[in-house]
Design a protein around this motif. Structure first.
Motif, PDB file in Angstrom:
ATOM      1  N   ASP A  63       0.842  -1.199   0.000  1.00 36.97           N
ATOM      2  CA  ASP A  63       0.000   0.000   0.000  1.00 36.97           C
ATOM      3  C   ASP A  63       0.876   1.247   0.000  1.00 36.97           C
ATOM      4  OD1 ASP A  63      -1.978   1.843   0.242  1.00 36.97           O
ATOM      5  OD2 ASP A  63      -2.867   1.027   2.058  1.00 36.97           O
ATOM      6  N   TRP A  64       0.593   2.183  -0.870  1.00 35.26           N
ATOM      7  CA  TRP A  64       1.500   3.298  -1.133  1.00 35.26           C
ATOM      8  C   TRP A  64       1.673   4.258   0.033  1.00 35.26           C
ATOM      9  CZ3 TRP A  64      -0.005   8.516  -1.308  1.00 35.26           C
ATOM     10  CH2 TRP A  64      -1.388   8.744  -1.210  1.00 35.26           C
ATOM     11  N   HIS A  65       0.684   4.349   0.950  1.00 39.81           N
ATOM     12  CA  HIS A  65       0.813   5.342   2.019  1.00 39.81           C
ATOM     13  C   HIS A  65       0.511   4.784   3.406  1.00 39.81           C
ATOM     14  CE1 HIS A  65      -3.443   5.162   2.150  1.00 39.81           C
ATOM     15  NE2 HIS A  65      -3.663   6.348   2.658  1.00 39.81           N
ATOM     16  N   SER A  66       0.346   3.498   3.537  1.00 38.63           N
ATOM     17  CA  SER A  66      -0.006   2.899   4.819  1.00 38.63           C
ATOM     18  C   SER A  66       1.193   2.825   5.756  1.00 38.63           C
ATOM     19  CB  SER A  66      -0.561   1.486   4.592  1.00 38.63           C
ATOM     20  OG  SER A  66      -0.696   0.798   5.817  1.00 38.63           O
ATOM     21  N   SER A  67       0.906   2.854   7.060  1.00 38.21           N
ATOM     22  CA  SER A  67       1.971   2.675   8.049  1.00 38.21           C
ATOM     23  C   SER A  67       2.626   1.307   7.908  1.00 38.21           C
ATOM     24  CB  SER A  67       1.398   2.822   9.468  1.00 38.21           C
ATOM     25  OG  SER A  67       0.402   1.825   9.715  1.00 38.21           O
ATOM     26  N   GLY A  68       1.881   0.355   7.366  1.00 36.44           N
ATOM     27  CA  GLY A  68       2.405  -0.999   7.223  1.00 36.44           C
ATOM     28  C   GLY A  68       3.534  -1.128   6.225  1.00 36.44           C
ATOM     29  N   VAL A  69       3.727  -0.115   5.382  1.00 35.72           N
ATOM     30  CA  VAL A  69       4.809  -0.205   4.396  1.00 35.72           C
ATOM     31  C   VAL A  69       6.164  -0.266   5.097  1.00 35.72           C
ATOM     32  CG1 VAL A  69       5.170   2.282   4.090  1.00 35.72           C
ATOM     33  CG2 VAL A  69       5.647   0.728   2.201  1.00 35.72           C
ATOM     34  N   THR A  70       6.269   0.358   6.257  1.00 40.71           N
ATOM     35  CA  THR A  70       7.540   0.361   6.987  1.00 40.71           C
ATOM     36  C   THR A  70       7.883  -1.029   7.495  1.00 40.71           C
ATOM     37  OG1 THR A  70       7.120   2.639   7.694  1.00 40.71           O
ATOM     38  CG2 THR A  70       8.808   1.404   8.895  1.00 40.71           C
ATOM     39  N   THR A  71       6.973  -1.608   8.253  1.00 39.84           N
ATOM     40  CA  THR A  71       7.243  -2.917   8.847  1.00 39.84           C
ATOM     41  C   THR A  71       7.359  -4.002   7.782  1.00 39.84           C
ATOM     42  OG1 THR A  71       4.859  -3.252   9.163  1.00 39.84           O
ATOM     43  CG2 THR A  71       6.081  -2.285  10.985  1.00 39.84           C
ATOM     44  N   THR A  72       6.506  -3.920   6.756  1.00 38.76           N
ATOM     45  CA  THR A  72       6.505  -4.965   5.731  1.00 38.76           C
ATOM     46  C   THR A  72       7.732  -4.880   4.835  1.00 38.76           C
ATOM     47  OG1 THR A  72       4.082  -4.851   5.740  1.00 38.76           O
ATOM     48  CG2 THR A  72       5.119  -6.064   3.945  1.00 38.76           C
ATOM     49  N   ALA A  73       8.105  -3.676   4.420  1.00 38.93           N
ATOM     50  CA  ALA A  73       9.280  -3.526   3.557  1.00 38.93           C
ATOM     51  C   ALA A  73      10.552  -3.930   4.297  1.00 38.93           C
ATOM     52  CB  ALA A  73       9.383  -2.089   3.055  1.00 38.93           C
ATOM     53  N   CYS A  74      10.665  -3.532   5.568  1.00 39.30           N
ATOM     54  CA  CYS A  74      11.842  -3.925   6.351  1.00 39.30           C
ATOM     55  C   CYS A  74      11.884  -5.435   6.539  1.00 39.30           C
ATOM     56  CB  CYS A  74      11.830  -3.229   7.712  1.00 39.30           C
ATOM     57  SG  CYS A  74      12.264  -1.476   7.669  1.00 39.30           S
ATOM     58  N   GLY A  75      10.721  -6.017   6.815  1.00 42.85           N
ATOM     59  CA  GLY A  75      10.666  -7.465   6.987  1.00 42.85           C
ATOM     60  C   GLY A  75      11.012  -8.205   5.712  1.00 42.85           C
ATOM     61  N   ALA A  76      10.514  -7.699   4.576  1.00 43.43           N
ATOM     62  CA  ALA A  76      10.803  -8.335   3.291  1.00 43.43           C
ATOM     63  C   ALA A  76      12.291  -8.237   2.958  1.00 43.43           C
ATOM     64  CB  ALA A  76       9.968  -7.689   2.191  1.00 43.43           C
ATOM     65  N   LEU A  77      12.893  -7.096   3.265  1.00 40.67           N
ATOM     66  CA  LEU A  77      14.324  -6.923   3.005  1.00 40.67           C
ATOM     67  C   LEU A  77      15.154  -7.850   3.887  1.00 40.67           C
ATOM     68  CD1 LEU A  77      16.697  -5.514   1.699  1.00 40.67           C
ATOM     69  CD2 LEU A  77      16.429  -3.641   3.340  1.00 40.67           C
ATOM     70  N   LYS A  78      14.775  -7.938   5.157  1.00 50.84           N
ATOM     71  CA  LYS A  78      15.515  -8.800   6.080  1.00 50.84           C
ATOM     72  C   LYS A  78      15.444 -10.259   5.632  1.00 50.84           C
ATOM     73  CE  LYS A  78      15.860 -10.015  10.996  1.00 50.84           C
ATOM     74  NZ  LYS A  78      15.266  -9.830  12.350  1.00 50.84           N
ATOM     75  N   GLU A  79      14.246 -10.694   5.235  1.00 56.55           N
ATOM     76  CA  GLU A  79      14.089 -12.068   4.770  1.00 56.55           C
ATOM     77  C   GLU A  79      14.754 -12.268   3.413  1.00 56.55           C
ATOM     78  OE1 GLU A  79      12.755 -14.845   6.220  1.00 56.55           O
ATOM     79  OE2 GLU A  79      12.855 -13.546   7.990  1.00 56.55           O
ATOM     80  N   GLY A  80      14.694 -11.231   2.580  1.00 56.31           N
ATOM     81  CA  GLY A  80      15.234 -11.350   1.232  1.00 56.31           C
ATOM     82  C   GLY A  80      16.733 -11.576   1.196  1.00 56.31           C
ATOM     83  N   ILE A  81      17.462 -10.941   2.119  1.00 58.57           N
ATOM     84  CA  ILE A  81      18.924 -11.081   2.096  1.00 58.57           C
ATOM     85  C   ILE A  81      19.409 -12.210   3.002  1.00 58.57           C
ATOM     86  CG2 ILE A  81      19.207  -8.628   1.593  1.00 58.57           C
ATOM     87  CD1 ILE A  81      20.097  -8.223   4.494  1.00 58.57           C
ATOM     88  N   ARG A  82      18.465 -12.920   3.624  1.00 58.05           N
ATOM     89  CA  ARG A  82      18.864 -14.021   4.503  1.00 58.05           C
ATOM     90  C   ARG A  82      19.665 -15.059   3.709  1.00 58.05           C
ATOM     91  NH1 ARG A  82      16.975 -15.361   9.399  1.00 58.05           N
ATOM     92  NH2 ARG A  82      15.136 -14.018   9.141  1.00 58.05           N
ATOM     93  N   GLY A  83      20.823 -15.407   4.214  1.00 57.75           N
ATOM     94  CA  GLY A  83      21.694 -16.354   3.537  1.00 57.75           C
ATOM     95  C   GLY A  83      22.670 -15.697   2.579  1.00 57.75           C
ATOM     96  N   LEU A  84      22.438 -14.413   2.269  1.00 54.67           N
ATOM     97  CA  LEU A  84      23.318 -13.688   1.349  1.00 54.67           C
ATOM     98  C   LEU A  84      24.105 -12.590   2.064  1.00 54.67           C
ATOM     99  CD1 LEU A  84      20.839 -13.178  -1.651  1.00 54.67           C
ATOM    100  CD2 LEU A  84      22.608 -14.941  -1.417  1.00 54.67           C
ATOM    101  N   GLU A  85      23.989 -12.541   3.385  1.00 52.40           N
ATOM    102  CA  GLU A  85      24.590 -11.436   4.136  1.00 52.40           C
ATOM    103  C   GLU A  85      26.093 -11.314   3.892  1.00 52.40           C
ATOM    104  OE1 GLU A  85      21.118 -12.944   6.749  1.00 52.40           O
ATOM    105  OE2 GLU A  85      22.698 -13.800   5.472  1.00 52.40           O
ATOM    106  N   GLN A  86      26.804 -12.426   3.956  1.00 53.95           N
ATOM    107  CA  GLN A  86      28.258 -12.385   3.771  1.00 53.95           C
ATOM    108  C   GLN A  86      28.612 -11.928   2.361  1.00 53.95           C
ATOM    109  OE1 GLN A  86      30.598 -12.764   5.920  1.00 53.95           O
ATOM    110  NE2 GLN A  86      29.977 -14.122   7.577  1.00 53.95           N
ATOM    111  N   GLU A  87      27.880 -12.430   1.396  1.00 51.75           N
ATOM    112  CA  GLU A  87      28.142 -12.078  -0.001  1.00 51.75           C
ATOM    113  C   GLU A  87      27.861 -10.603  -0.268  1.00 51.75           C
ATOM    114  OE1 GLU A  87      26.297 -13.134  -4.420  1.00 51.75           O
ATOM    115  OE2 GLU A  87      26.007 -14.521  -2.744  1.00 51.75           O
ATOM    116  N   LEU A  88      26.775 -10.094   0.318  1.00 50.56           N
ATOM    117  CA  LEU A  88      26.388  -8.698   0.092  1.00 50.56           C
ATOM    118  C   LEU A  88      27.135  -7.730   1.005  1.00 50.56           C
ATOM    119  CD1 LEU A  88      22.503  -9.159  -0.198  1.00 50.56           C
ATOM    120  CD2 LEU A  88      24.122  -8.793  -2.072  1.00 50.56           C
ATOM    121  N   GLY A  89      27.647  -8.247   2.117  1.00 48.97           N
ATOM    122  CA  GLY A  89      28.274  -7.353   3.089  1.00 48.97           C
ATOM    123  C   GLY A  89      27.247  -6.504   3.800  1.00 48.97           C
ATOM    124  N   LEU A  90      26.038  -7.035   3.939  1.00 47.83           N
ATOM    125  CA  LEU A  90      24.931  -6.285   4.532  1.00 47.83           C
ATOM    126  C   LEU A  90      24.161  -7.206   5.468  1.00 47.83           C
ATOM    127  CD1 LEU A  90      23.340  -3.547   4.391  1.00 47.83           C
ATOM    128  CD2 LEU A  90      21.889  -4.653   2.676  1.00 47.83           C
TER     129      LEU A  90
END
Length: 279
Positions: A63-90
């Motif tokens: 949702d373009w303006h919902s408060s949920g964009v913060t928690t959901t985007a951060c959660g998606a990013l955290k899950e998305g880079i799981r297992g790639l942290e060393q490779e990405l350096g993040l």
């Protein structure tokens, strides 16, 4: 430094599982592309930009303006880079609610795996939250805290809610350029609402910070005694004056003065110096 603030309508609920899974995959690809093109430092810089982060959440499909964009985007990013942290350096830590309280432990786990001292990053996580939740009292209670780091540098995305006005407020932090957590750490504030707030990290609040710190150095009994001796004015809830609100001794002084020098009219009564004077 804190790099910006975003105000969002406060919405309940959570993202559907099918949507979150798609957001996670897309967040992974976007992050991998950013790191490949610009390096992991650029990811921290962009996460610290409230406008870029909002656009990031929209691109992920939330949702373009919902408060949920913060928690959901951060959660998606955290899950998305799981297992790639060393490779990405993040690396990512924290999250919403109970997950936010596990941030120090998650930072410690990452640092121990990398052979780094976790103390500076744990302190940065705690202080950034303390500033936005305690030192800056603007009516928003933090419930989300995400911490992203690389090579000792870090970025924080956290959010508070205000049940009174039905809004959420997102705060962005970046270690780069930060000189002090308690003296104007904010580089930008982006919001369309203003309200009275207590800002103890303003440069002009230095005397208040010193006074508060000095109070904590004094014996507790001394502080308690001082507080107990402070005069307290308690005003009643009713508006009309009745007999209980009148002090007879003070009223007698007024009546004695007006008896000795009777006013010709009400205007002259108001102009009478002394207890009746309005100037």
């Amino acid at each position: 430094m804190r790099t910006g603030i975003a105000n969002l309508p406060l919405h309940g609920g959570k993202a559907p599982r099918w949507l979150f899974q798609r957001m996670t995959r897309l967040a992974r690809e976007i992050t991998c592309h950013l790191v490949a093109e610009y390096g992991s430092r650029e990811v921290l810089l962009r996460l610290a930009d409230p406008y870029w982060f909002q656009a990031f959440g929209c691109v992920l499909g939330f949702d373009w303006h919902s408060s949920g964009v913060t928690t959901t985007a951060c959660g998606a990013l955290k899950e998305g880079i799981r297992g790639l942290e060393q490779e990405l350096g993040l690396f990512a830590a924290g999250g919403k609610g109970a997950a936010s309280r596990r941030t120090p432990a998650q930072i410690t786990d990452v640092c121990e795996a990398l052979g780094r001292d976790p103390a500076p990053l744990v302190q940065a996580s705690k202080l950034s939250a303390k500033v936005d939740n305690t030192a800056l009292q603007d009516g928003y209670q933090l419930y989300h805290h995400s911490f992203f780091t690389r090579d000792g540098q870090w970025s924080v995305v956290q959010q508070g809610m205000n049940d009174g006005n039905g809004m959420a407020r997102r705060y962005h932090w970046l270690s780069e350029g930060l000189h002090s957590f308690v003296v104007e750490p904010h580089a930008a504030i982006c919001c369309d609402r203003r309200q009275a707030s207590l800002n103890l990290v303003d440069r002009e609040s230095e005397s208040a910070r010193e006074a508060i710190t000095e109070i904590t150095r004094r014996p507790d009994r001394e502080v308690a005694k001082t507080l107990a001796a402070l005069p307290t004015l308690e005003m009643p809830r009713h508006h009309l004056l009745d007999a209980a609100d009148i002090r007879p001794g003070q009223l007698r002084k007024v009546l004695l003065q007006t008896y000795e020098r009777p006013p010709r009219d009400f205007q002259e009564l108001l102009a009478t110096p002394g207890p009746m004077s309005l100037t």
